[in-house]
Design an enzyme around this catalytic site. Sequence first.
Site: not given
Lengths: 360, 360
Positions: A34, A38, A47, A83, A158
């Site tokens: 990562r 962010r 983004r 992702d 998921y």
Amino acid sequence: MVSSSDADKRDTESPFLAALANQPASRVPVWFMRQAGRSLPEYRALRPDGSILEAVKNPELAAELTIQPVQRYGVDAAVLYSDIIVPVHAAGFGVDIVPGQGPVTSQPFREVADLSRLEHFDADEDCAYVAKTVQLLKGELQVPLIGFAGAPFTVASYLIEGQPTRNFIRTKKMMHDEPDLFGALLARLAEITIDFLGMQVRAGADALQLFDSWVGALSPREYRRYVFPHVKTIFDAIGTFGVPGIHFGVNTSDLLESIAATGTKAIGLDFRTELSLAQRRLGPDMVLQGNLDPTVCLCGEETVLSEARQVLVDSASTRGYIFNLGHGVLPETDPQRLLALVDFVHAEGNAIRQVGLEGS
Amino acid sequence: MVSSSDADKRDTESPFLAALANQPASRVPVWFMRQAGRSLPEYRALRPDGSILEAVKNPELAAELTIQPVQRYGVDAAVLYSDIIVPVHAAGFGVDIVPGQGPVTSQPFREVADLSRLEHFDADEDCAYVAKTVQLLKGELQVPLIGFAGAPFTVASYLIEGQPTRNFIRTKKMMHDEPDLFGALLARLAEITIDFLGMQVRAGADALQLFDSWVGALSPREYRRYVFPHVKTIFDAIGTFGVPGIHFGVNTSDLLESIAATGTKAIGLDFRTELSLAQRRLGPDMVLQGNLDPTVCLCGEETVLSEARQVLVDSASTRGYIFNLGHGVLPETDPQRLLALVDFVHAEGNAIRQVGLEGS
């Protein structure tokens, strides 16, 4: 585009690829899971809010987001901005990523009929935007590019739960009570994963990381019986692609020998497992990656570097070693900390490892 | 009240206490973490919604809730109906339990001044209701009673974070960046814990379990440096109380040797760590407890018993062994599954362990 001789030079001189080949590296290579994300202001500037999947489908944007941390930190590898649910999303399963929450589907995987929702997938066709991103990156990057995919168990969790979960209740229930259905789902996900990873390599990825992030929710017995065969299939395929593969998962301490048996060349450890102990358990042929606690990167710089030093000392007995965090960069991380960390690992990493080796 | 000779008889004949003394037991003892709780209809019938702390403060109710699972399942030990935040709540820190969420405080522990909020605690005075519950239970129970407390790290994480957490960010930041403050908090929590546990023993508890449920969020290095000394202080005190102590935590595989060094007589393992491996690592003097995945108990009965059999086989090389789950009973659990599980462990446990031993 770099010329092919430039590319060759880059590859042979890459500390990341040297370490991944279990060879001495000119400096300790470092990258962060990562690293594109962010925590970077330039990421937040580029983004808009909304699903990460939209950004992934925009090759110019995805390439730019991939490059940002390489430019800022000087890390030794880029990792594709993507992702783990990209391929099942592209297959049309009906899954999205809700910001701040994670992968969510309103129609979870519950029965045999749901397998049809994963029936049609052709990586070249359905994920052409990923191939395009990789190709764009190969023309820009001076460091190797890591492609990646989610592993069958983690992706399945998921799809079955419908949302991020703490206890994996529905997943484990299906695994135990409907092992044929669970096995069919994991087998199909393995096929999709192999197709997706192969496409990334054909487009130019230099290495592949398989994220089985949540597989540490299983006991060793459950892992060996229900999950291992599918992960092994994937690493068998990676072996034919001609690029090195890395396995990563959290809480995998009790699974390490089984994970090693999948054929992966390298294992990424979370911060719980000491590198020196993993090295003793897995032997000299396994490359290790990790494992500074990402939470430590929220502390003061002195703490960050002192803890990084401990990780480097602990890595001393591992020949092929790649510095990384024990999990992804937390969004709250100050980029200055990671920059200081990269500089420290590059400047002092090999010397610290040498002292650690002599001291052991 | 039972007479003292009855009590002696109960103790010497208790399979739970025999196993905890690392002696052969007439049958494999079994109890479940959170055996008293929402999975039981008789529990839901007795306890209104609202904070568990109100029920804990009502000795008659707390005793009844403690007894319910013993009567229904025939388990070999009762565990006091209480919560790990009871003593800090009683000290007046200002923390409550929100149903479905967990311990919450609107004023988290952030600075030295917050230590004053834990200054005043006298277990006999502030938790007299707990002593009363224990005394009531000792007059009723035919099986040993397990008292318990939360360990300093786990309790501190709730006080520092203000709510249940995934990454323990504030806790780890304080641990690394303000080690003196963090150490002072853990030292004070250790004192409170010792006072609270001693009181339970004086009231009649036959054994003590220390829940360091979340300590597996730490690396071994962090554990040894910042947490181990405080846990050792507690087990040193338990040693003077004359009752056996059990340590429990989740994700503790990498910490087991350090946990053993605290002086605990027994370690409860979560479902990740194989009992046979833990036995080899810790040696023949350590009693082990565990470790069926609680999620498995949501599966069909055939699965539950088949997985329980595997756990029993895996326990074969451990002399002092107590069957339990690898974490607390999930609220969704059908009590019929646990009843079948207890019957199975009692009827076949020792025979399965014997076969496992011969097969190993």
